[in-house]
Scaffold this active site. Structure first.
Site, PDB file in Angstrom:
ATOM      1  N   LYS A  33       0.924  -1.144  -0.152  1.00  0.00           N
ATOM      2  CA  LYS A  33      -0.082   0.100  -0.086  1.00  0.00           C
ATOM      3  C   LYS A  33       0.828   1.333  -0.102  1.00  0.00           C
ATOM      4  CE  LYS A  33      -3.584   2.666   2.855  1.00  0.00           C
ATOM      5  NZ  LYS A  33      -4.655   2.197   3.802  1.00  0.00           N
ATOM      6  N   GLU A  79      10.350  -4.681   4.545  1.00  0.00           N
ATOM      7  CA  GLU A  79      10.479  -6.162   4.184  1.00  0.00           C
ATOM      8  C   GLU A  79      10.128  -6.268   2.643  1.00  0.00           C
ATOM      9  OE1 GLU A  79       8.721  -5.157   6.741  1.00  0.00           O
ATOM     10  OE2 GLU A  79       8.712  -6.565   8.436  1.00  0.00           O
ATOM     11  N   GLY A  97      -4.832  -1.597   4.961  1.00  0.00           N
ATOM     12  CA  GLY A  97      -4.258  -3.036   4.492  1.00  0.00           C
ATOM     13  C   GLY A  97      -5.004  -4.246   4.481  1.00  0.00           C
ATOM     14  N   ARG A  98      -5.152  -4.361   5.799  1.00  0.00           N
ATOM     15  CA  ARG A  98      -5.998  -5.715   6.314  1.00  0.00           C
ATOM     16  C   ARG A  98      -7.377  -5.787   5.646  1.00  0.00           C
ATOM     17  NH1 ARG A  98      -4.697  -2.343  10.375  1.00  0.00           N
ATOM     18  NH2 ARG A  98      -6.643  -1.765  11.556  1.00  0.00           N
ATOM     19  N   GLU A 127      -4.861  -6.938  14.651  1.00  0.00           N
ATOM     20  CA  GLU A 127      -4.436  -5.444  14.237  1.00  0.00           C
ATOM     21  C   GLU A 127      -5.598  -4.548  14.336  1.00  0.00           C
ATOM     22  OE1 GLU A 127      -2.563  -4.244  10.176  1.00  0.00           O
ATOM     23  OE2 GLU A 127      -0.771  -4.663  11.375  1.00  0.00           O
ATOM     24  N   HIS A 136      -4.961 -33.127  16.927  1.00  0.00           N
ATOM     25  CA  HIS A 136      -3.724 -34.157  17.544  1.00  0.00           C
ATOM     26  C   HIS A 136      -2.859 -33.177  18.088  1.00  0.00           C
ATOM     27  CE1 HIS A 136      -5.381 -37.657  16.024  1.00  0.00           C
ATOM     28  NE2 HIS A 136      -5.951 -36.875  14.799  1.00  0.00           N
TER      29      HIS A 136
HETATM   30  O1  F6P Z   1       2.981  -3.041   9.775  1.00  0.00           O
HETATM   31  C1  F6P Z   1       1.557  -2.938   9.686  1.00  0.00           C
HETATM   32  C2  F6P Z   1       1.338  -2.781   8.175  1.00  0.00           C
HETATM   33  O2  F6P Z   1       1.101  -1.439   8.062  1.00  0.00           O
HETATM   34  C3  F6P Z   1       0.083  -3.495   8.001  1.00  0.00           C
HETATM   35  O3  F6P Z   1      -1.289  -2.768   8.457  1.00  0.00           O
HETATM   36  C4  F6P Z   1      -0.077  -3.904   6.409  1.00  0.00           C
HETATM   37  O4  F6P Z   1      -1.040  -4.564   5.997  1.00  0.00           O
HETATM   38  C5  F6P Z   1       1.185  -4.068   6.415  1.00  0.00           C
HETATM   39  O5  F6P Z   1       1.926  -3.355   7.087  1.00  0.00           O
HETATM   40  C6  F6P Z   1       2.007  -3.825   4.944  1.00  0.00           C
HETATM   41  O6  F6P Z   1       1.972  -2.868   4.536  1.00  0.00           O
HETATM   42  P1  F6P Z   1       2.177  -2.223   3.054  1.00  0.00           P
HETATM   43  O7  F6P Z   1       1.009  -2.834   2.321  1.00  0.00           O
HETATM   44  O8  F6P Z   1       2.061  -0.414   3.123  1.00  0.00           O
HETATM   45  O9  F6P Z   1       3.428  -2.717   2.739  1.00  0.00           O
END
Ligand code: F6P
Length: 533
Positions: A199, A205, A258-259, A344, A375
């Site tokens: 987003k 990452e 995002g979620r 979240e 299990h």
């Molecule tokens: O760190 C949390 C967050 O902001 C989430 O709410 C979101 O889904 C995720 O990181 C990834 O964010 P982006 O889509 O901006 O990379």
């Protein structure tokens, strides 16, 4: 901002407390079923694509009445309507919350023109990729994390039976290189499409993995022009995507959390996997659930009642977690998806005005597909000291031809909810043989170990089949349920400030990896840094 009474200051909250003391504590499911032949029907709810049996929960009709009154006194319906109308209910970020607009039919919801313009373009692109003879694509790698990973990954697994047979879908999220390394090792650059999904297009990452993927791609003898054809971006930050050399982009908007974004272009991997028809069916299912949430009377409103049950368990019965057990292997990523959606959204400790809360909010949500969980941790659900409501998801028709396996899976699902409720008394256990018990133990001790308290609550959802439409409805059901409990608790379910501190501290620690500088760090962090470098 919508002014509403704080939930713990309402008359309904007080009445629920009293009801719990007078009737809730002593409530017993076995007695409730024995004394009411109509209990199953009375607590069964039908929503689009989802039937729900709420009868094995620790509530009676008075509890339900009071919970509905609580929703009324907390202004849940007004808040829902404000969300659907596009009011900026995410007040801390000054944003509307309009994921429902992403699945509204053309011309029906807010922002319809721009939503459908991007949807059409995204789906046309997805269908082009799916024409593998022409596109030459065999592997699609989605690089994203959180909401830019969990929804698409969960949905692609759930809809496996509908996925293009000639396409391999991969998901890379973790900044730990053990995630991307084995994926890259399996790929051929010229047959691979990378989707960089973020987003913000700033997430550490995703950006780090995108750089690694791009370099790997070039190292395979591909050119910068090839990058432009084999990398696409999905983001609200088109400028940042262009800076990475990604020129095919699909945008979305800051009013999509995002979620809550798998319905937007973030759903591109789903669209590539199941095609435009499948993706539109998923949107349809979600929209049908939106209509149900908006229009069904409170007495028949499934997301509303689920959210209220969550409040009941969390704040009155005292449960701090909920386990989700989908008896369909395709739903194996659903618990992980729900963890972000619910924890979240509702893992907050201040209300809309920033005042500290004196009551619990999001439960811990966790689980594994059945029968695997049986299990592993079901022991604790049956005999542990904590009462944990369990949510079973059963799918009537399988997408495989192994009828015998399917019957066993469903029988296990029913047996578990039955066992949780019925339990087994010490007297019953005494009357049974226990061939595996140590022969030296006296029978009463053995029977005590082999008895079950029972009266443990569960909800069972029944889906006819795990189609794109059914999945859309199921996920939207969860979204609205989380909305409901958040609305009662008076919190902002749509921000996530709690992720910021760790990100900032990571920014401070990273340069110390090279320098070894531990100045100003606490003793533990300094000691661990020295060990890890
Ligand atoms: O760190 C949390 C967050 O902001 C989430 O709410 C979101 O889904 C995720 O990181 C990834 O964010 P982006 O889509 O901006 O990379």
């Amino acid at each position: 901002m919508i002014a509403t009474a704080r939930c713990d200051a309402t008359a309904a909250w007080q009445a629920l407390r009293e009801h719990h003391t007078n009737a809730g504590r002593a409530f017993d499911l076995r007695t409730a079923f024995a004394s009411d032949a109509g209990r199953f029907e009375a607590f069964a709810l039908e929503a689009p694509e989802v039937f729900a049996d709420l009868s094995k929960n620790l509530w009676d009709s008075r509890t339900r009445e009071l919970l509905l009154e609580l929703a009324h006194q907390c202004g849940v319906a007004r808040r829902r309507d404000a969300m659907l109308a596009g009011d900026p209910i995410n007040a801390t970020e000054g944003r509307a919350v309009l994921h429902t607009a992403l699945r509204a039919p053309r011309g029906a919801g807010p922002h319809s023109q721009e939503v459908h313009e991007i949807l059409d373009r995204m789906l046309a692109f997805a269908d082009q990729v799916r024409d593998t003879a022409t596109s030459g694509i065999t592997d699609v790698v989605n690089i994203g994390i959180g909401g830019s990973d969990l929804g698409p990954q969960m949905a692609v697994a759930a809809l496996q039976a509908h996925v293009h047979a000639g396409l391999h879908m991969h998901f890379v999220s973790n900044v730990d290189g053990h995630d991307i390394a084995p994926v890259l090792a399996r790929l051929q650059a010229r047959h691979t499409l990378f989707i960089i999904a973020s987003k913000t297009f700033t997430t550490q990452e995703t950006m780090a993995n995108a750089v690694v993927a791009r370099q790997w791609f070039l190292d395979q003898g591909m050119t910068a022009q090839d990058v432009a054809r084999h990398f696409v971006g999905v983001t609200t930050n088109l400028q940042a995507a262009a800076q990475l050399g990604v020129h095919t982009t699909f945008g979305f908007w800051d009013w999509v959390g995002g979620r809550y974004s798998m319905w937007s272009a973030i759903g591109l991997p789903i669209a590539i996997a199941v095609g435009s028809t499948g993706f539109r069916a998923m949107l349809d299912g979600a929209h049908a659930m939106d209509r149900h949430f908006a229009d069904a009377p409170a007495e028949r409103n499934l997301p509303l009642q689920l959210g209220l049950l969550d409040v009941w368990y969390r704040n009155f019965v005292g449960c701090s977690s909920r386990s989700v057990a989908p008896y369909h292997q395709g739903l194996r990523r659903l618990p992980a998806y729900l963890q972000q959606l619910e924890m979240e959204s509702n893992g907050k400790c201040v209300d809309h005005d920033g005042r500290p809360l004196t009551y619990g909010t999001s439960p811990v949500v966790w689980g594994e597909p059945g029968t695997n969980g049986q299990h592993a941790y079901f022991q604790m659900l049956h005999q542990g000291t904590d009462v944990i409501p369990v949510e079973f998801i059963a799918v009537r028709r399988p997408s495989h031809g192994y009828a015998d396996l399917h019957a066993k899976a469903l029988a296990n699902c029913l047996a578990q909810s039955q066992a949780l409720m019925l339990g087994k008394t010490t007297e019953q256990a005494l009357g049974e043989r226990a061939p595996t018990a140590a022969p030296t133990l006296d029978p009463l001790t053995v029977a005590r170990h082999r008895s079950f308290p029972g009266n443990r609550p569960s909800t069972t959802f029944v889906l006819q089949e795990l189609t794109p439409r059914a999945l859309g409805a199921l996920v939207a059901l969860y979204e609205h349920r989380v909305f409901t409990s958040g609305a009662v608790w008076g919190i902002n379910s749509f921000d996530q400030w709690g992720v910021e501190l760790g990100k900032a501290l990571c920014g401070d620690l990273l340069p110390r990896w090279d320098s070894g500088d531990t100045a100003g760090l606490d003793g533990s962090t300094a000691g661990l840094l020295a060990r890890l470098r």
